[in-house]
Design a protein around this motif. Structure first.
Motif, PDB file in Angstrom:
ATOM      1  N   GLY A  38     -34.933  60.813   7.253  1.00  0.00           N
ATOM      2  CA  GLY A  38     -34.136  61.993   6.922  1.00  0.00           C
ATOM      3  C   GLY A  38     -32.650  61.676   6.925  1.00  0.00           C
ATOM      4  N   ILE A  39     -32.226  60.978   7.971  1.00  0.00           N
ATOM      5  CA  ILE A  39     -30.805  60.667   8.102  1.00  0.00           C
ATOM      6  C   ILE A  39     -30.342  59.767   6.960  1.00  0.00           C
ATOM      7  CG2 ILE A  39     -29.123  59.388   9.491  1.00  0.00           C
ATOM      8  CD1 ILE A  39     -30.760  60.331  11.987  1.00  0.00           C
ATOM      9  N   ILE A  40     -31.128  58.736   6.676  1.00  0.00           N
ATOM     10  CA  ILE A  40     -30.658  57.721   5.730  1.00  0.00           C
ATOM     11  C   ILE A  40     -30.954  58.091   4.278  1.00  0.00           C
ATOM     12  CG2 ILE A  40     -30.894  55.299   5.022  1.00  0.00           C
ATOM     13  CD1 ILE A  40     -31.429  54.638   7.965  1.00  0.00           C
ATOM     14  N   LEU A  41     -32.200  58.576   4.009  1.00  0.00           N
ATOM     15  CA  LEU A  41     -32.580  58.817   2.619  1.00  0.00           C
ATOM     16  C   LEU A  41     -32.652  60.306   2.269  1.00  0.00           C
ATOM     17  CD1 LEU A  41     -35.469  56.187   2.276  1.00  0.00           C
ATOM     18  CD2 LEU A  41     -33.036  55.883   1.804  1.00  0.00           C
ATOM     19  N   GLY A  42     -32.535  61.166   3.271  1.00  0.00           N
ATOM     20  CA  GLY A  42     -32.642  62.589   3.011  1.00  0.00           C
ATOM     21  C   GLY A  42     -34.055  63.061   2.742  1.00  0.00           C
ATOM     22  N   ILE A  43     -35.070  62.254   3.103  1.00  0.00           N
ATOM     23  CA  ILE A  43     -36.464  62.667   2.917  1.00  0.00           C
ATOM     24  C   ILE A  43     -37.041  63.050   4.277  1.00  0.00           C
ATOM     25  CG2 ILE A  43     -38.715  62.031   1.986  1.00  0.00           C
ATOM     26  CD1 ILE A  43     -37.328  59.600   0.712  1.00  0.00           C
ATOM     27  N   ASN A  44     -37.240  64.350   4.518  1.00  0.00           N
ATOM     28  CA  ASN A  44     -37.775  64.807   5.794  1.00  0.00           C
ATOM     29  C   ASN A  44     -39.136  65.439   5.624  1.00  0.00           C
ATOM     30  OD1 ASN A  44     -34.770  64.811   6.367  1.00  0.00           O
ATOM     31  ND2 ASN A  44     -35.676  65.285   8.363  1.00  0.00           N
ATOM     32  N   HIS A  45     -40.028  65.183   6.567  1.00  0.00           N
ATOM     33  CA  HIS A  45     -41.272  65.932   6.616  1.00  0.00           C
ATOM     34  C   HIS A  45     -41.119  67.089   7.594  1.00  0.00           C
ATOM     35  CE1 HIS A  45     -45.516  66.421   5.843  1.00  0.00           C
ATOM     36  NE2 HIS A  45     -45.720  66.605   7.131  1.00  0.00           N
ATOM     37  N   PHE A  46     -40.414  66.808   8.713  1.00  0.00           N
ATOM     38  CA  PHE A  46     -40.097  67.842   9.702  1.00  0.00           C
ATOM     39  C   PHE A  46     -38.590  68.053   9.701  1.00  0.00           C
ATOM     40  CE2 PHE A  46     -43.572  65.178  11.328  1.00  0.00           C
ATOM     41  CZ  PHE A  46     -44.598  66.107  11.368  1.00  0.00           C
ATOM     42  N   PRO A  47     -38.135  69.216  10.211  1.00  0.00           N
ATOM     43  CA  PRO A  47     -36.681  69.383  10.355  1.00  0.00           C
ATOM     44  C   PRO A  47     -36.142  68.332  11.337  1.00  0.00           C
ATOM     45  CG  PRO A  47     -37.861  71.437  10.858  1.00  0.00           C
ATOM     46  CD  PRO A  47     -38.895  70.387  10.674  1.00  0.00           C
ATOM     47  N   ILE A  48     -34.948  67.856  11.079  1.00  0.00           N
ATOM     48  CA  ILE A  48     -34.435  66.744  11.879  1.00  0.00           C
ATOM     49  C   ILE A  48     -34.229  67.117  13.343  1.00  0.00           C
ATOM     50  CG2 ILE A  48     -32.017  67.217  11.307  1.00  0.00           C
ATOM     51  CD1 ILE A  48     -32.197  63.860  11.174  1.00  0.00           C
ATOM     52  N   TYR A  49     -33.877  68.387  13.606  1.00  0.00           N
ATOM     53  CA  TYR A  49     -33.674  68.796  15.001  1.00  0.00           C
ATOM     54  C   TYR A  49     -34.992  68.746  15.764  1.00  0.00           C
ATOM     55  CZ  TYR A  49     -29.299  70.210  13.061  1.00  0.00           C
ATOM     56  OH  TYR A  49     -28.104  70.185  12.427  1.00  0.00           O
ATOM     57  N   TYR A  50     -36.037  69.089  15.053  1.00  0.00           N
ATOM     58  CA  TYR A  50     -37.383  69.047  15.609  1.00  0.00           C
ATOM     59  C   TYR A  50     -37.740  67.602  15.980  1.00  0.00           C
ATOM     60  CZ  TYR A  50     -42.427  70.074  15.659  1.00  0.00           C
ATOM     61  OH  TYR A  50     -43.737  70.215  16.001  1.00  0.00           O
ATOM     62  N   ASP A  51     -37.507  66.672  15.022  1.00  0.00           N
ATOM     63  CA  ASP A  51     -37.740  65.244  15.286  1.00  0.00           C
ATOM     64  C   ASP A  51     -36.985  64.777  16.519  1.00  0.00           C
ATOM     65  OD1 ASP A  51     -39.384  64.775  13.104  1.00  0.00           O
ATOM     66  OD2 ASP A  51     -37.695  64.347  11.761  1.00  0.00           O
ATOM     67  N   ALA A  52     -35.675  65.076  16.518  1.00  0.00           N
ATOM     68  CA  ALA A  52     -34.814  64.586  17.592  1.00  0.00           C
ATOM     69  C   ALA A  52     -35.253  65.155  18.940  1.00  0.00           C
ATOM     70  CB  ALA A  52     -33.360  64.943  17.315  1.00  0.00           C
ATOM     71  N   ALA A  53     -35.635  66.431  18.950  1.00  0.00           N
ATOM     72  CA  ALA A  53     -36.046  67.067  20.206  1.00  0.00           C
ATOM     73  C   ALA A  53     -37.310  66.405  20.745  1.00  0.00           C
ATOM     74  CB  ALA A  53     -36.265  68.560  19.985  1.00  0.00           C
ATOM     75  N   ILE A  54     -38.267  66.131  19.858  1.00  0.00           N
ATOM     76  CA  ILE A  54     -39.509  65.513  20.328  1.00  0.00           C
ATOM     77  C   ILE A  54     -39.240  64.100  20.856  1.00  0.00           C
ATOM     78  CG2 ILE A  54     -41.705  64.559  19.540  1.00  0.00           C
ATOM     79  CD1 ILE A  54     -42.199  67.065  18.046  1.00  0.00           C
ATOM     80  N   MET A  55     -38.413  63.343  20.159  1.00  0.00           N
ATOM     81  CA  MET A  55     -38.069  61.989  20.616  1.00  0.00           C
ATOM     82  C   MET A  55     -37.393  62.048  21.984  1.00  0.00           C
ATOM     83  SD  MET A  55     -39.189  59.529  19.075  1.00  0.00           S
ATOM     84  CE  MET A  55     -38.932  58.132  20.105  1.00  0.00           C
ATOM     85  N   LEU A  56     -36.494  63.008  22.134  1.00  0.00           N
ATOM     86  CA  LEU A  56     -35.764  63.134  23.399  1.00  0.00           C
ATOM     87  C   LEU A  56     -36.723  63.466  24.544  1.00  0.00           C
ATOM     88  CD1 LEU A  56     -32.873  63.081  24.544  1.00  0.00           C
ATOM     89  CD2 LEU A  56     -32.798  65.550  24.240  1.00  0.00           C
ATOM     90  N   LEU A  57     -37.618  64.403  24.262  1.00  0.00           N
ATOM     91  CA  LEU A  57     -38.593  64.788  25.270  1.00  0.00           C
ATOM     92  C   LEU A  57     -39.446  63.590  25.677  1.00  0.00           C
ATOM     93  CD1 LEU A  57     -39.655  67.347  26.749  1.00  0.00           C
ATOM     94  CD2 LEU A  57     -41.461  67.424  25.006  1.00  0.00           C
ATOM     95  N   PHE A  58     -39.876  62.851  24.650  1.00  0.00           N
ATOM     96  CA  PHE A  58     -40.703  61.675  24.907  1.00  0.00           C
ATOM     97  C   PHE A  58     -39.936  60.649  25.738  1.00  0.00           C
ATOM     98  CE2 PHE A  58     -42.320  57.472  23.474  1.00  0.00           C
ATOM     99  CZ  PHE A  58     -43.569  57.566  24.069  1.00  0.00           C
TER     100      PHE A  58
END
Ligand code: ADP
Ligand code: MG
Lengths: 252, 338
Positions: A217-237
């Motif tokens: 998403g960040i590099i190519l602008g192709i997201n399956h999930f919203p980026i905040y959602y991605d980042a939140a899950i990674m952070l939680l993990f």
């Protein structure tokens, strides 16, 4: 307050040791540069010549974010093996017997491993500029921090495994069972959109999927999930992995 | 009439606060690994300022005991205090007040000597203002100033050990633990290390607890020695007293016709051990009694007289010898296996 300060110094001491050793062990430095090059140029370009463009990008560019994540994943996870070598002699005891909390020792190790992985990450981001990946300074900064987050999570996982095992052979075995499924079911090599449902299920429970998705998403602008959602899950993990790491270090 | 007041009150005080003088104290300290009892119900007191030795063969439980005192291992049962702090409940305070040299190498190969010491400074919270000076100080105590900025992987085994000693005393610990400080070093280097140990114990006013399976090391270096076997203390005293109590001199005899009872009953024979067909007699002043002894033994094949060592003391208490060949692989071998 002075206590807080001495913990910070403890973290710094452990990190500094790791960083110095990484720089002085030339083999580690060289291998961490060569393997991602092979993936991008040999694999990406090779497979790319037989595969259609995906979402308007050539295959080589499409998998670029995934390759960056993969490199960081491998280096980070494998970093846990050093703790087993340290323990075979009494290297680690010197640190474990210091009047510094185990959480700080763990934090120092995580930062050491992340430094190791991020040298590679930065190198990959620079290569990206040369192979035509569309990157602005803002994209670079965002990608850097996303990779750092992934790296911290994965170093923690590697250290948890290392702290609980006694032999490097055992470590390789376990890490292979963790690393390859994580990588293959992350969407690093293919888009997550139109997969058979069993594979889709596997990608959804894999935390790395969200890291790869965020990077793409960040590099190519192709997201399956919203980026905040991605980042939140990674952070939680990452937080969960770090918690497990501190517990493992306390038992060591 | 003398005026004993001050002296008496000092005695009285030191008696009252005897607990404070004991810098290490254990009560029934025990560590079990599954079925193996590595340390069994150990009661021990170490006084301030002494060099205390734990002498025992490989597997006796020395490292396990030291690890518990250094708070790396939790005891299965029993209690212990180091510098007055409980090793389980106050492990942080214990850690700040002790220095350790581990049995196995623990300095980083890819750091220089000075970098290793600097890392220790950070980890042990040595005040920033004295760090540099303290590093130079300890380097000069172990004579490593000239090599301080070389990577440790260029050091010899003895130099690494010296660096570890320097690191161990860096933060002015009150007690220094040394686990087999000269394991695997050649005899000459070993004697050098002994000199450094007694030197720094004096200069830094430290109590030293060391483990060893070299008798000469215990004899040369220690004020008191505890002989430890299968996790238990079998004898404890100064090396001289230990030797005098049972050994004095040792007479080794090979004899065809045995009449051990008669020999045992001779008043100058303090102990008799039989091993590999030889009789070992502990005798005070052997030269004086040898003539008489031989009239009681009858014809013999072989006789040897020598002054007793701690090895004889060990033999006396356990019926076995501490053999150096029982030791684990040497320092270098283990370095290579990494
Ligand atoms: N981590 C461990 N797990 C199981 N047994 C152990 C462990 N560490 C030591 N032991 C056993 O405990 C006994 C004492 O070992 P140790 O304290 O290392 O002796 P020493 O230092 O006197 O050579 C030995 O029988 C050894 O095999
Ligand atoms: Mg030992």
């Amino acid at each position: 307050m002075s206590n807080f300060f001495s913990e910070i110094e403890g973290i710094y001491a452990v990190w500094l040791r790791e960083a110095k050793i990484y720089v002085r062990e030339k083999e580690r430095l060289i291998s961490s540069v060569i393997s991602p090059l092979l993936w991008i140029f040999a694999f990406g370009a090779g497979v790319g010549s037989a595969v259609n463009d995906i979402s308007g990008y050539s295959y080589q560019i499409f998998i670029y974010p995934g390759i960056a994540v993969m490199s960081v994943l491998f280096t980070s996870l494998f970093y846990g093996v050093y703790i087993i070598w340290d323990r075979k002699l009494d290297f680690l005891k010197e640190v474990l017997v210091a009047p510094v909390s185990r959480a700080s020792v763990f934090a120092g190790k995580v930062l050491g491993g992340a430094t190791d992985a991020m040298v590679q990450g930065i190198f990959l981001l620079i290569i990206g500029l040369f192979i035509g990946v569309p990157m602005t300074p803002l994209v670079l900064i965002q990608a850097f921090f996303m990779l750092l987050l992934i790296s911290i999570a994965m170093v923690s996982i590697g250290l948890v495994i290392g702290a609980n095992l006694n032999s490097p052979e055992g470590f390789s075995l376990v890490i292979n069972f963790v690393m390859w499924p994580m990588f293959f079911f992350s969407g690093a090599l293919f888009p997550v959109g139109n997969l058979p449902s069993w594979l889709e299920g596997a990608t959804y429970v894999n935390p790395l999927t969200y890291g790869v998705d965020a990077m793409r998403g960040i590099i190519l602008g192709i997201n399956h999930f919203p980026i905040y959602y991605d980042a939140a899950i990674m952070l939680l993990f990452a937080l969960l992995a770090m918690g497990a790491g501190v517990l493992s270090f306390r038992r060591m | 009439m003398r005026a004993p007041k001050i002296i008496d009150s000092i005695r009285f005080l030191s008696f009252t606060f005897i607990f404070d003088i004991m810098v290490i104290k254990t009560e029934g300290l025990t560590k079990k690994y599954g079925k193996i009892t590595a340390v069994e119900g150990l009661n021990l007191e170490v006084e301030e300022g002494e060099i205390f030795g734990l002498l025992g063969p490989n597997g006796a439980g020395k490292t396990t005991l030291i690890s518990m005192l250094c708070t790396i291992l939790k005891p299965t049962s029993g209690r212990a205090w180091v510098n007055g702090f409980d090793i389980v409940k106050e492990s942080g305070k214990v850690r700040k007040s002790i220095g350790i040299v581990f049995q196995q190498p623990s300095v980083d190969d890819l750091l220089t000597g000075r970098e290793n010491l600097a890392m220790h400074n950070l980890l042990f919270g040595v005040p920033r203002s004295i760090r540099k000076q303290r590093i130079d100080e300890v380097l000069s105590i172990v004579n490593l100033e000239k090599r301080a900025d070389d990577l440790v992987n260029t050091y010899s085994g003895g130099m690494r050990r010296r660096l570890e000693l320097a690191r161990g005393i860096m933060h002015h610990p009150k007690i220094l633990f040394l686990d087999e400080p000269t394991l695997g070093l050649d005899p000459q280097t070993r004697e050098h290390i002994w000199a450094y140990i007694s030197d720094l114990a004096e200069k830094e006013c430290m109590t030293v607890m060391l483990t060893t399976h070299y008798m000469e090391e215990a004899e040369q270096l220690c004020d008191r020695v505890a002989i430890i076997d299968y996790g238990k203390i079998v004898a404890l005293d100064s090396p001289e007293t230990l030797k005098n109590k049972i050994a004095g001199d040792v007479v080794k005899i090979k004899q065809k016709v045995r009449d051990i009872e008669t020999i045992k009953n001779l008043d100058y024979v303090k102990g008799v051990q039989e091993k590999d067909g030889l009789l070992y007699l502990s005798i005070k002043d052997a030269s004086k009694h040898l003539q008489d002894l031989l009239t009681h033994t009858g014809p013999i094949d072989f006789v040897e007289v020598r002054s007793g060592t701690l090895n004889d003391v060990f033999l006396y208490y356990t019926g076995r010898e501490i053999r150096e060949s029982e030791a684990e692989g040497g320092f270098w071998e283990r370095m290579m296996k990494r």
